[in-house]
Design a protein around this motif. Structure first.
Motif: not given
Lengths: 186, 276
Positions: A65-67, B5-12, B14-15, B19-20
């Motif tokens: 994602l970062t890259l 990992r799934r939660y972490a993926f979706f949290a990331l 969403t963030l 940010a976008l």
């Protein structure tokens, strides 16, 4: 390179994302100039696509994602497109490539070519709704974009993909492999 | 994939979306920040250096292959001739550049508004957008919205400006809209790109207006962005619409953006007075 100490190998691995970004940046500068020589050919070449596919295939979510964001922002700054179009476009492609990495591991000629071809085609399709979000929707999916674009993105993208793979090997970067059937041999 | 990992993926994810959204909002209307300015300056510098290399290499390759195909003399003479040809190509390049600059100077003196000459250093990296980057920026007084022209005709408008470089939205880009008139009949319309190398559309032309193939299209001069009567292109196709209000007019741009090397940035009348 194999005579290096573990801490030196670790250092090389840690600078891999920087080297990947520099590699992309130099390619970007070259691409904006080479268009002058063969405008009807190179205009259709999407230089970022193989990078995004590679990140989706062989990087962790966070690093990928970062890259993806960093490279697509650099790409945006060399275009007159509204900032955000390409970031959203390539972020979507990264997510698709990442999801595909659970079923396909592109590690040899044919699979790399097929993956690049499929994602290049998909990129042309998702480009329209994303550009529409920013108020830009036109018939950009012309014959040139589909014909020459798909060919260049697949063939030249293949060499970029292999270069990234070589860069990973040279910097001792262990690729993230998601596919379960790949096992330990990969 | 595990639940964590799934939660972490979706949290990331969403963030990232949040940010976008912030990122897009911050960059609206061609605004660039400090870091972006540094990146564009560095990229522009590299592009301005490499474009000369690319042009030189192209010229050399063309001349060299021409020589190989046409000469049957001995190797020494070939080498000498190759050297002379290369020198000649370089001199011809200087000569043509001089001719272009002389033409530009003559063109500049004909216009009322102040012009600023600039070199084209790069083209848009994307296939869907038609922009060019020039080596003049805010330090030279360039501002977003200023017109860009060449002796061959109208080129576009400045979209984004950094300290030393400016990005130009050309008339062949679909997002470009420039007021224009048919020179013969004064029929008005808006020139907009078709995402093709030299083709544009003249939009919003009333179906009762007299428009014919080969008619000359010129700038209307409204808004004082471009000088009035500047060549835009030639009508290549007219599709009348008997049941509709408008007719479809295709225009071939007088300028091929991929063959541009020097352009002029047009200062608005108020700015021109300040500059002069």
């Amino acid at each position: 390179m194999y005579f290096l100490q573990p801490n030196q190998k670790k250092f090389l691995e840690s600078v891999n994302p920087i080297l990947v970004t520099i590699f992309f940046y130099l390619l970007l500068v070259g691409r904006t100039n080479i268009e002058y020589v063969f405008p009807d050919v190179f205009r259709h070449w999407d230089i970022l696509l193989p990078f995004i596919v590679y990140f989706g295939q062989r990087r962790s979510v966070a690093e990928g994602l970062t890259l993806s964001i960093l490279t697509s922002h650099l790409y945006s700054l060399s275009s007159i497109a509204p900032i955000g179009v390409f970031v959203l476009h390539y972020l979507s492609l990264f997510i698709i490539a990442r999801v595909l990495s659970y079923v396909i591991y592109a590690n040899e000629g044919f699979t790399i070519l097929m993956l690049l071809f499929a994602l290049s085609l998909l990129a042309r399709i998702i480009n329209l709704p994303i550009a529409s979000l920013f108020g830009h929707s036109w018939g950009s999916n012309g014959i040139g974009a589909f014909g020459m674009g798909l060919l260049l993105n697949t063939v030249l993208g293949f060499f970029v993909y292999l270069s990234l793979s070589l860069l990973d090997r040279m910097t001792f970067k262990t690729p993230t492999i998601n596919i379960e059937m790949a096992g330990d041999s990969l | 994939m595990g639940a964590r990992r799934r939660y972490a993926f979706f949290a990331l994810l969403t963030l990232s979306i949040c940010a976008l959204a912030l990122y897009v909002h911050r960059h609206r209307q061609g605004r660039t920040g400090f870091v972006d300015n540094i990146i564009i300056s560095a990229t522009g510098y590299l592009q301005s250096q490499s474009i000369y290399f690319v042009r030189g290499a192209q010229s050399f390759v063309e001349k060299y292959f021409l020589l190989v195909n046409t000469q049957s003399e001995n190797e020494e003479l070939k080498k000498e001739l190759a050297y002379l040809r290369t020198k000649l190509a370089a001199l011809q390049e200087v000569e043509t550049e001089n001719a272009r600059l002389r033409e530009g100077l003559r063109f500049s003196s004909q216009l009322q508004q102040q012009l600023l000459a600039a070199h084209v250093i790069a083209h848009d990296v994307s296939s869907d957008y038609f922009g060019i980057r020039v080596d003049r920026g805010s330090d030279d007084g360039v501002k977003a919205g200023m017109g860009v022209i060449s002796p061959a005709g109208l080129v576009g408008r400045v979209l984004r400006v950094t300290k030393n470089y400016a990005d130009v939205l050309t008339l062949v880009d679909p997002t470009s809209n420039i007021d224009a008139v048919i020179q013969r009949t004064r029929a008005r319309g808006i020139i907009s790109g078709q995402a093709k190398r030299v083709l544009c559309s003249l939009k919003y032309v009333d179906r009762l207006e007299d428009v014919a193939v080969n008619d000359t299209v010129v700038s209307s001069g409204f808004g004082s962005i471009f000088p009035k009567g500047l060549l835009v292109g030639y009508v290549t196709d007219v599709v009348p619409n008997p049941s509709g209000v408008l007719q479809k007019v295709t225009v071939k741009s007088a300028v091929d953006i991929y063959r541009l090397e020097e352009v002029f940035i047009v200062f608005p009348p108020a700015e021109s007075e300040k500059v002069s």
